[in-house]
Each structure stands twice: as structure tokens, then as C-alpha cells.
Design a protein around this motif. Structure first.
Motif, PDB file in Angstrom:
ATOM      1  N   CYS A  80      19.182   8.756  14.289  1.00  0.00           N
ATOM      2  CA  CYS A  80      18.962   9.198  15.674  1.00  0.00           C
ATOM      3  C   CYS A  80      19.580   8.189  16.647  1.00  0.00           C
ATOM      4  CB  CYS A  80      17.474   9.339  15.956  1.00  0.00           C
ATOM      5  SG  CYS A  80      17.127   9.868  17.645  1.00  0.00           S
ATOM      6  N   LYS A  81      20.399   8.697  17.573  1.00  0.00           N
ATOM      7  CA  LYS A  81      21.083   7.813  18.533  1.00  0.00           C
ATOM      8  C   LYS A  81      20.339   7.751  19.872  1.00  0.00           C
ATOM      9  CE  LYS A  81      24.533   7.179  15.641  1.00  0.00           C
ATOM     10  NZ  LYS A  81      23.879   7.679  14.430  1.00  0.00           N
ATOM     11  N   GLY A  82      19.091   8.214  19.862  1.00  0.00           N
ATOM     12  CA  GLY A  82      18.289   8.197  21.086  1.00  0.00           C
ATOM     13  C   GLY A  82      18.240   6.860  21.794  1.00  0.00           C
ATOM     14  N   PRO A  83      18.132   5.724  21.055  1.00  0.00           N
ATOM     15  CA  PRO A  83      18.020   4.437  21.756  1.00  0.00           C
ATOM     16  C   PRO A  83      19.225   4.071  22.605  1.00  0.00           C
ATOM     17  CG  PRO A  83      17.267   4.231  19.488  1.00  0.00           C
ATOM     18  CD  PRO A  83      17.886   5.591  19.615  1.00  0.00           C
ATOM     19  N   THR A  84      20.392   4.625  22.303  1.00  0.00           N
ATOM     20  CA  THR A  84      21.576   4.244  23.085  1.00  0.00           C
ATOM     21  C   THR A  84      22.162   5.426  23.864  1.00  0.00           C
ATOM     22  OG1 THR A  84      22.915   4.606  21.112  1.00  0.00           O
ATOM     23  CG2 THR A  84      22.294   2.337  21.579  1.00  0.00           C
ATOM     24  N   THR A  85      21.396   6.517  23.932  1.00  0.00           N
ATOM     25  CA  THR A  85      21.912   7.711  24.597  1.00  0.00           C
ATOM     26  C   THR A  85      21.140   7.999  25.880  1.00  0.00           C
ATOM     27  OG1 THR A  85      22.513   8.614  22.450  1.00  0.00           O
ATOM     28  CG2 THR A  85      22.429  10.162  24.287  1.00  0.00           C
ATOM     29  N   PHE A  86      21.898   8.063  26.973  1.00  0.00           N
ATOM     30  CA  PHE A  86      21.277   8.332  28.265  1.00  0.00           C
ATOM     31  C   PHE A  86      21.440   9.813  28.579  1.00  0.00           C
ATOM     32  CE2 PHE A  86      21.732   3.872  28.161  1.00  0.00           C
ATOM     33  CZ  PHE A  86      20.751   3.352  28.997  1.00  0.00           C
ATOM     34  N   ASN A  87      20.323  10.511  28.643  1.00  0.00           N
ATOM     35  CA  ASN A  87      20.334  11.929  28.957  1.00  0.00           C
ATOM     36  C   ASN A  87      18.898  12.369  29.227  1.00  0.00           C
ATOM     37  OD1 ASN A  87      21.249  14.550  29.325  1.00  0.00           O
ATOM     38  ND2 ASN A  87      22.544  14.527  27.506  1.00  0.00           N
ATOM     39  N   ALA A  88      18.750  13.614  29.660  1.00  0.00           N
ATOM     40  CA  ALA A  88      17.426  14.099  30.035  1.00  0.00           C
ATOM     41  C   ALA A  88      16.840  15.050  28.998  1.00  0.00           C
ATOM     42  CB  ALA A  88      17.507  14.787  31.392  1.00  0.00           C
ATOM     43  N   CYS A  89      17.388  15.035  27.766  1.00  0.00           N
ATOM     44  CA  CYS A  89      16.937  15.991  26.736  1.00  0.00           C
ATOM     45  C   CYS A  89      15.435  15.905  26.484  1.00  0.00           C
ATOM     46  CB  CYS A  89      17.688  15.748  25.423  1.00  0.00           C
ATOM     47  SG  CYS A  89      19.442  16.035  25.544  1.00  0.00           S
ATOM     48  N   ALA A  90      14.907  14.665  26.469  1.00  0.00           N
ATOM     49  CA  ALA A  90      13.490  14.494  26.121  1.00  0.00           C
ATOM     50  C   ALA A  90      12.560  14.898  27.261  1.00  0.00           C
ATOM     51  CB  ALA A  90      13.225  13.041  25.716  1.00  0.00           C
ATOM     52  N   THR A  91      13.096  15.052  28.461  1.00  0.00           N
ATOM     53  CA  THR A  91      12.228  15.418  29.587  1.00  0.00           C
ATOM     54  C   THR A  91      12.473  16.864  30.040  1.00  0.00           C
ATOM     55  OG1 THR A  91      13.856  14.253  30.942  1.00  0.00           O
ATOM     56  CG2 THR A  91      11.786  13.124  30.536  1.00  0.00           C
ATOM     57  N   LEU A  92      13.736  17.203  30.343  1.00  0.00           N
ATOM     58  CA  LEU A  92      14.025  18.578  30.768  1.00  0.00           C
ATOM     59  C   LEU A  92      13.998  19.550  29.587  1.00  0.00           C
ATOM     60  CD1 LEU A  92      16.978  18.317  33.334  1.00  0.00           C
ATOM     61  CD2 LEU A  92      14.609  18.916  33.791  1.00  0.00           C
ATOM     62  N   LYS A  93      14.415  19.039  28.433  1.00  0.00           N
ATOM     63  CA  LYS A  93      14.551  19.838  27.207  1.00  0.00           C
ATOM     64  C   LYS A  93      15.529  21.001  27.406  1.00  0.00           C
ATOM     65  CE  LYS A  93      10.040  18.525  25.473  1.00  0.00           C
ATOM     66  NZ  LYS A  93       8.810  18.969  24.848  1.00  0.00           N
ATOM     67  N   TRP A  94      15.548  21.908  26.455  1.00  0.00           N
ATOM     68  CA  TRP A  94      16.508  23.012  26.457  1.00  0.00           C
ATOM     69  C   TRP A  94      15.782  24.352  26.469  1.00  0.00           C
ATOM     70  CZ3 TRP A  94      21.962  22.394  26.092  1.00  0.00           C
ATOM     71  CH2 TRP A  94      22.369  21.057  26.038  1.00  0.00           C
ATOM     72  N   ASN A  95      16.526  25.395  26.772  1.00  0.00           N
ATOM     73  CA  ASN A  95      15.979  26.757  26.784  1.00  0.00           C
ATOM     74  C   ASN A  95      14.718  26.844  27.637  1.00  0.00           C
ATOM     75  OD1 ASN A  95      17.999  27.711  24.976  1.00  0.00           O
ATOM     76  ND2 ASN A  95      16.865  26.766  23.298  1.00  0.00           N
ATOM     77  N   GLY A  96      14.867  26.391  28.860  1.00  0.00           N
ATOM     78  CA  GLY A  96      13.737  26.473  29.783  1.00  0.00           C
ATOM     79  C   GLY A  96      12.609  25.544  29.412  1.00  0.00           C
ATOM     80  N   GLY A  97      12.924  24.420  28.833  1.00  0.00           N
ATOM     81  CA  GLY A  97      11.905  23.426  28.479  1.00  0.00           C
ATOM     82  C   GLY A  97      11.202  23.712  27.170  1.00  0.00           C
ATOM     83  N   THR A  98      11.823  24.512  26.311  1.00  0.00           N
ATOM     84  CA  THR A  98      11.177  24.881  25.034  1.00  0.00           C
ATOM     85  C   THR A  98      11.173  23.715  24.051  1.00  0.00           C
ATOM     86  OG1 THR A  98      11.957  27.127  25.322  1.00  0.00           O
ATOM     87  CG2 THR A  98      11.232  26.520  23.111  1.00  0.00           C
ATOM     88  N   SER A  99      12.302  23.076  23.868  1.00  0.00           N
ATOM     89  CA  SER A  99      12.425  22.087  22.805  1.00  0.00           C
ATOM     90  C   SER A  99      13.705  21.287  23.022  1.00  0.00           C
ATOM     91  CB  SER A  99      12.480  22.816  21.454  1.00  0.00           C
ATOM     92  OG  SER A  99      12.712  21.918  20.407  1.00  0.00           O
ATOM     93  N   PHE A 100      13.913  20.300  22.184  1.00  0.00           N
ATOM     94  CA  PHE A 100      15.198  19.585  22.178  1.00  0.00           C
ATOM     95  C   PHE A 100      15.453  19.129  20.749  1.00  0.00           C
ATOM     96  CE2 PHE A 100      14.164  14.908  22.346  1.00  0.00           C
ATOM     97  CZ  PHE A 100      12.778  15.012  22.341  1.00  0.00           C
ATOM     98  N   PRO A 101      16.674  18.691  20.422  1.00  0.00           N
ATOM     99  CA  PRO A 101      17.007  18.464  19.005  1.00  0.00           C
ATOM    100  C   PRO A 101      15.990  17.624  18.226  1.00  0.00           C
ATOM    101  CG  PRO A 101      18.992  18.347  20.307  1.00  0.00           C
ATOM    102  CD  PRO A 101      17.857  18.513  21.279  1.00  0.00           C
ATOM    103  N   ILE A 102      15.511  16.542  18.809  1.00  0.00           N
ATOM    104  CA  ILE A 102      14.575  15.681  18.069  1.00  0.00           C
ATOM    105  C   ILE A 102      13.280  16.431  17.778  1.00  0.00           C
ATOM    106  CG2 ILE A 102      13.188  13.568  18.243  1.00  0.00           C
ATOM    107  CD1 ILE A 102      15.552  12.331  19.818  1.00  0.00           C
ATOM    108  N   GLU A 103      12.887  17.279  18.716  1.00  0.00           N
ATOM    109  CA  GLU A 103      11.661  18.065  18.514  1.00  0.00           C
ATOM    110  C   GLU A 103      11.866  19.080  17.396  1.00  0.00           C
ATOM    111  OE1 GLU A 103      10.161  19.305  22.269  1.00  0.00           O
ATOM    112  OE2 GLU A 103       8.373  20.236  21.426  1.00  0.00           O
ATOM    113  N   SER A 104      13.128  19.467  17.193  1.00  0.00           N
ATOM    114  CA  SER A 104      13.433  20.408  16.116  1.00  0.00           C
ATOM    115  C   SER A 104      13.637  19.709  14.776  1.00  0.00           C
ATOM    116  CB  SER A 104      14.706  21.196  16.458  1.00  0.00           C
ATOM    117  OG  SER A 104      14.571  21.791  17.707  1.00  0.00           O
ATOM    118  N   GLY A 105      13.528  18.398  14.763  1.00  0.00           N
ATOM    119  CA  GLY A 105      13.589  17.667  13.499  1.00  0.00           C
ATOM    120  C   GLY A 105      14.917  16.999  13.201  1.00  0.00           C
TER     121      GLY A 105
END
Lengths: 378, 219
Positions: free
Chosen positions: A275-300
Motif C-alpha cells: 500500500c502506497k498510502g503513506p506517500t500518496t496525497f489524495n482525498a480517497c480516504a475522506t471523499l471516497k468513490w461512487n458518492g462516498g461508498t468506498s475506496f480501494p483500501i476499503e475494498s481490500g
């Protein structure tokens, strides 16, 4: 800063507010829409009302969307925005004067629409660029209407008030830019200058980040606060790791070792799985995708780091951030390490033997000299 | 190529190569030095004086009772931060992933909070060691650039590692890159400075003990 004078509606032209009213959307509903958008961009609460006021009295700003060397994934993402929705954005807030994927016109009519938008709104239109710009073979790898991407971009940039690069390809070169870069692809920043450029990176970017950035730009007329990669800090101010719901497992030292072990089933941290989360700047973990349904890490699956420059050339997606990366071959394997250690240890052994040999020779020479001196004394 | 890719890529490769070559060079040069033959009759059997050499590793690893009040605290300080360093290096998850990729084996680690506490304690002890070196007239007189630079580079690795874990001062990727670069510098310096004590300390004690035992002296 984008000038707003030209955004004042011409006589006979409806302002955004009047147009919304004609569509049955009242002032209150429009403020709600702007507040939701401001909230998504992490702007102060009063910005929602300010944006609504600004937009209500303004003509819809002209936007031209240029697609170059890309996969249309970014545009697909753009169409899936929930706040604001794309139809709301293009019918009520902006005037999307050119987009070769979405527009009904084709051929000469489409190219004429682009020329018209650039001529009529010179100095005031916003250019959205999707895809990298190939410069190899005289730009022949990407042409539309007989013109290369690089020429089209240069001409469009001349009269643009700002350029928004949507996706990692236009922001940082992306996959076409990856080694060996056969088409000589470059990001927008390498081709044009003298105009404000905002990078909305991601492969693809989060829909709400695209529409939110565009909305903030056209509603406030201001370039948002950007980071060193020209990305809006509102969306790219934190790492995914900082905001990840699996972060407590990282802190507790609980890591999934494979994608189907007990740790993975328990939702533990995916750091060791690359997982490259520690060095990746983005809003995936907060805004998420598909209207706030999930994001890749949440999908495993671990983050690929797709919003960072050069993400495609940084080694395996499945090796931990701290693992050594030895060039094009990717991460260092134990076999490579043994080979390196063996070769260098051999060099060391030769040097050590030579050093000891020199030392012995000197010692013997000194001893001989001492014996000679001793014999002389006798 | 960004800083992190450089630090964990070519810089690390060169540092590891120099480390391996340098360590083997120094060990080989040391082992192959000409030793003057001792023509005296051994006072102990071969088995006994080799055993005494191994025994000396233990006995010389702690001060003689006569000196314990004078040097015991200093030695305890040294052992404490060494243990802290070993725990942090070997039991922190990102380090395990790093070492695992190099050697192909992994092992369970400790929670980050525990590692952070141990790292902070080790750092404090490390500062205390420098304070002792600077304030003690004898140790100060014995110290040279090698001592201070070896201390500095080890300290740098610890400080940058803590900063990366706590994400203080810069972006995580930058902090990790600086941390790995400091490790690269440490690996480059290691064979040529007093950090080589990691390889020399026990063999030198054993050899001294064996030589003395051969002469019949207690070790």
C-alpha cells in the motif's frame, strides 16, 4: 486570478442565476448546492454563499475540454460526480464549449466550436486537459482535425485564464510518460507556461475533486491554494495513510501478509502488501468513490499511489514502501542481494589480502633492515 | 527520479556494496596480518587456551569488580542504548519489511507505540553518552573525529527515523527518503570508522584472552 469582467452576462444572455430560476432552481436550492460543493472542497462555510452569489450574477464561464493521449478513464470519472453532478455543472454553471467525447458535433463542426470558443472568450476561458502530450514523431502520435496535441494545447493555452490538468497523464505524464516513453509524452507543465496550471492528479482522479476544483475556479475566480505539485491543497493536503480507517492497525503493528490471510479478513493494514498510502496525497480516504461508498483500501487492495508523479516507475505495487528498489528491475530480491554481497565481498577479500600482503612485506623489509644493522654493529 | 527512489535505489545499492566490500576488506586485512610466532612453551593446552579466549568475551564484557563503581554506569548506558537500537532496527514493521525483502525472511514486530517509546529512550541515552564523552576529561582526550562522526551518523539515523514515524518537519516521503539516505551514509562510513567495533569487538577479546591464556595468565 481569473478576470470576472468578461464573465458578466452580455445583453440578452442569461446569468447563471436567471438560468437556474428558469429551470425551477431557486436561490435557496442553489446556495445549498454551492455549500455542498464548498464543503466537499473543505472551504470555509461562508464560501458556499459567496460562491453562489458570484455564480448567480455571472455568465457561465466558457470551458474547453481537450483530450489527448489518454484512456478516457478520467472523463468517465468526471461523469460520475455526485456533488456537483456533471449535468448540473455543464448545464447550469459552466458553458462546456468543446469536448470531443461528449459533444454532439463532429468533424469540422466540432473543431469550429473550439475555434469559436477560443476566439469569443479569449483570455477568459478555462482549458481542461486530459491525457499527456506526445511530442515524438513531430506530435504524430496524437492528432485531432489534422493538428497535433502539442499544437492544439499551445494555441488553446494562449487565451486561457487557467488550465486544469485532469488525471496523472496531463499532470505528470502518467502511464504514457513511463519508461521507456515511446511517444515522447510530457505533462502540460512541460509544454506551456505563463498561464496558471492546476493539477488534479489521479488515475483517474476522484470525480468530486475534478468538479470541485473546476467549480471553485469558475465561481471564485481564484486559483486555489496549491501544493508543490500544483495540486489543490483542499484535496491533496493529506496522505491517504493519514486519513485511512486502517491506520490504527498500522500503529498497532498489525499487518495483512497476504490478500487472503486472517489479517486481510480482519481489515488490518495493507502496508506490507505494498500500500502506497503513506506517500500518496489524495482525498480517497475522506471523499471516497461512487458518492462516498468506498475506496480501494476499503475494498481490500492497497493504494497504488496513482496521484503521485512517476507512480508507474516506482517499482512493484505489491512491495512495501520501505523495500529497496533497484532501478528498472523493481525491488531488490534476496538473490540479487546475495549476488551483490558475493561480488563485493570478493572484492573486499582481494583488497584485504593485498593490504595484509603489503603489511607483511613492509614488516619483513623492516626486519631485514634491523638484522642488517645488527650484523653491522657486530 | 525522486529523492525516495534515489535513496532506496542506487544510493542504497552503492552503500550496501561499499559496506560489504569494506567490512570483508578490513576483516581479511586484520585476519591475515603477520603474527609473530610465540616460541615459548604454551602454559596451557590448545583446547584450554582457546576455551579461555571464548570465556574472555564474557568476562571482558562487564567491568572487573574493582572498577565497577567507576565504569559500571557508563557501560550500562552503552548496553542500554545498544539494546534499544537492536529492538528498533529489528522489530519495527517497516524495518522488517525492508530486511525481509533483502534476506527473504520476516518475523513478528512490535506495535509502533512501543517502538516509539524505546526509540525515544535510546535517543536520550545516546545524548547522555555524548554528554559523558564531552564532560569526562579522559574520554574527551581519547576521542577523535571518528568517535564524534560515528555518534553523529547513528544519531542522524535515529532522529530521521523518529521524524518519519511521527511525520514531523516534512512530508512522509521526504522524511523516509532522508532517513534511508542517512542509513546509506552510515553504511558507507561503517567499515572505515569505529562502527566496525560491531565486527571486531568479540573476536579481539577472544584473541587477547587466548594469547594471555597460552602464556598462563588469567583472563
Amino acid at each position: 486570478m481569473i478576470t470576472r469582467d468578461a464573465a458578466t452576462p452580455a445583453s440578452g444572455q442569461l446569468s447563471v442565476g436567471e438560468m437556474l430560476l428558469a429551470h425551477g432552481i431557486g436561490r435557496r436550492g442553489f446556495i445549498k448546492f454551492c455549500t455542498a460543493a464548498a464543503s466537499a472542497m473543505a472551504l470555509p462555510p461562508w464560501m458556499g454563499a459567496a460562491m453562489a452569489e458570484q455564480l448567480r450574477n455571472a455568465a457561465r464561464p466558457s470551458v474547453v475540454y481537450l483530450s489527448f493521449q489518454e484512456c478516457t478513464g478520467c472523463f468517465e470519472s468526471f461523469t460520475r460526480s455526485f456533488a456537483p453532478t456533471i449535468e448540473n455543472l455543464i448545464f447550469n454553471v459552466i458553458s462546456l464549449d468543446y469536448d470531443d467525447t461528449l459533444m454532439a458535433a463532429a468533424g469540422d463542426a466540432a473543431e469550429a466550436a473550439l475555434a469559436s470558443a477560443m476566439r469569443d472568450h479569449f483570455g477568459n476561458y478555462v482549458v481542461v486537459v486530459d491525457g499527456s502530450i506526445p511530442t515524438g514523431a513531430g506530435g504524430a502520435y496524437c492528432t485531432a482535425g489534422g493538428r497535433s496535441a502539442v499544437d492544439t494545447l499551445r494555441e488553446a493555452a494562449k487565451g486561457a485564464s487557467a488550465i486544469i490538468c485532469v488525471g496523472t497523464c496531463s499532470s505528470f505524464g502518467g502511464i504514457p510518460f513511463a519508461d521507456p516513453n515511446p511517444t515522447g509524452a510530457w505533462p502540460v507543465t512541460a509544454i506551456v507556461g505563463g498561464v496558471p496550471i492546476i493539477n488534479v492528479s489521479g488515475c483517474p482522479p476522484i470525480p468530486e475533486v475534478i468538479t470541485g476544483t473546476l467549480l471553485q475556479l469558475v465561481s471564485t475566480g481564484q486559483i486555489p491554494d496549491l501544493d508543490e505539485h500544483r495540486r489543490p491543497k483542499a484535496f491533496f493536503g493529506n496522505t491517504i495513510h493519514d486519513r485511512c480507517y486502517r491506520r490504527p492497525f498500522f500503529d498497532a503493528g498489525k499487518f495483512a501478509k497476504t490478500f487472503d490471510d486472517e489479517g486481510a479478513r480482519n481489515g488490518w493494514c495493507l502496508y506490507e502488501l505494498g500500500c502506497k498510502g503513506p506517500t500518496t496525497f489524495n482525498a480517497c480516504a475522506t471523499l471516497k468513490w461512487n458518492g462516498g461508498t468506498s475506496f480501494p483500501i476499503e475494498s481490500g487492495h492497497g493504494c497504488l499511489g496513482c496521484s503521485e508523479p512517476g507512480f508507474w516507475d516506482k517499482g512493484s505495487f505489491y512491495s512495501a514502501e520501505s523495500t529497496p528498489q533497484w532501478g528498472k528491475a523493481g525491488e531488490a530480491t534476496p538473490k540479487q542481494v546475495v549476488e551483490l554481497a558475493g561480488i563485493t565481498a570478493g572484492v573486499g577479500a582481494v583488497l584485504g589480502t593485498a593490504s595484509a600482503g603489503v603489511s607483511r612485506l613492509r614488516q619483513a623489509s623492516r626486519q631485514k633492515a634491523a638484522e642488517h644493522e645488527h650484523q653491522g654493529d657486530e | 527520479m525522486d529523492l525516495l527512489s534515489f535513496a532506496r535505489g542506487p544510493a542504497l545499492k552503492v552503500a550496501l556494496a561499499v559496506f560489504c566490500a569494506g567490512v570483508v576488506w578490513r576483516i581479511a586485512a586484520f585476519a591475515l596480518l603477520r603474527i609473530r610466532r610465540d616460541l615459548n612453551r604454551p602454559r596451557n593446552s590448545l583446547f584450554k587456551y582457546l576455551g579461555a579466549g571464548l570465556y574472555t568475551i564474557g568476562t571482558r564484557s562487564w567491568p572487573h569488580p574493582e572498577f565497577i563503581r567507576r565504569t559500571g554506569a557508563g557501560e550500562a548506558l552503552g548496553y542500554s542504548y545498544h539494546m534499544g537500537l537492536f529492538v528498533v532496527v529489528l522489530l519495527f514493521a517497516p524495518h522488517i519489511a525492508f530486511l525481509g525483502s533483502l534476506f527473504g525472511i520476516t518475523w513478528p514486530g512490535l506495535p509502533n507505540s512501543v517502538i516509539t517509546v524505546i526509540a525515544v529512550i535510546s535517543l536520550t541515552l545516546f545524548l547522555a553518552v555524548l554528554f559523558r564523552r564531552v564532560t569526562s576529561p579522559v574520554i574527551r582526550m581519547l576521542s577523535n573525529f571518528d568517535d564524534y562522526f560515528s555518534w553523529f551518523i547513528t544519531m542522524l539515523v535515529m532522529v530521521t527515523g523518529l521524524a518519519a514515524t511521527a511525520q514531523i518537519g516534512a512530508r512522509y516521503s521526504t522524511l523516509v527518503a532522508v532517513h534511508i539516505l542517512s542509513v546509506d551514509v552510515l553504511l558507507l562510513w561503517f567499515p572505515f570508522g569505529k562502527l566496525m567495533h560491531a565486527f571486531y569487538i568479540f573476536p579481539s577479546r577472544a584473541i587477547n584472552g587466548a594469547i594471555l591464556a597460552r602464556k598462563g595468565a588469567a583472563s
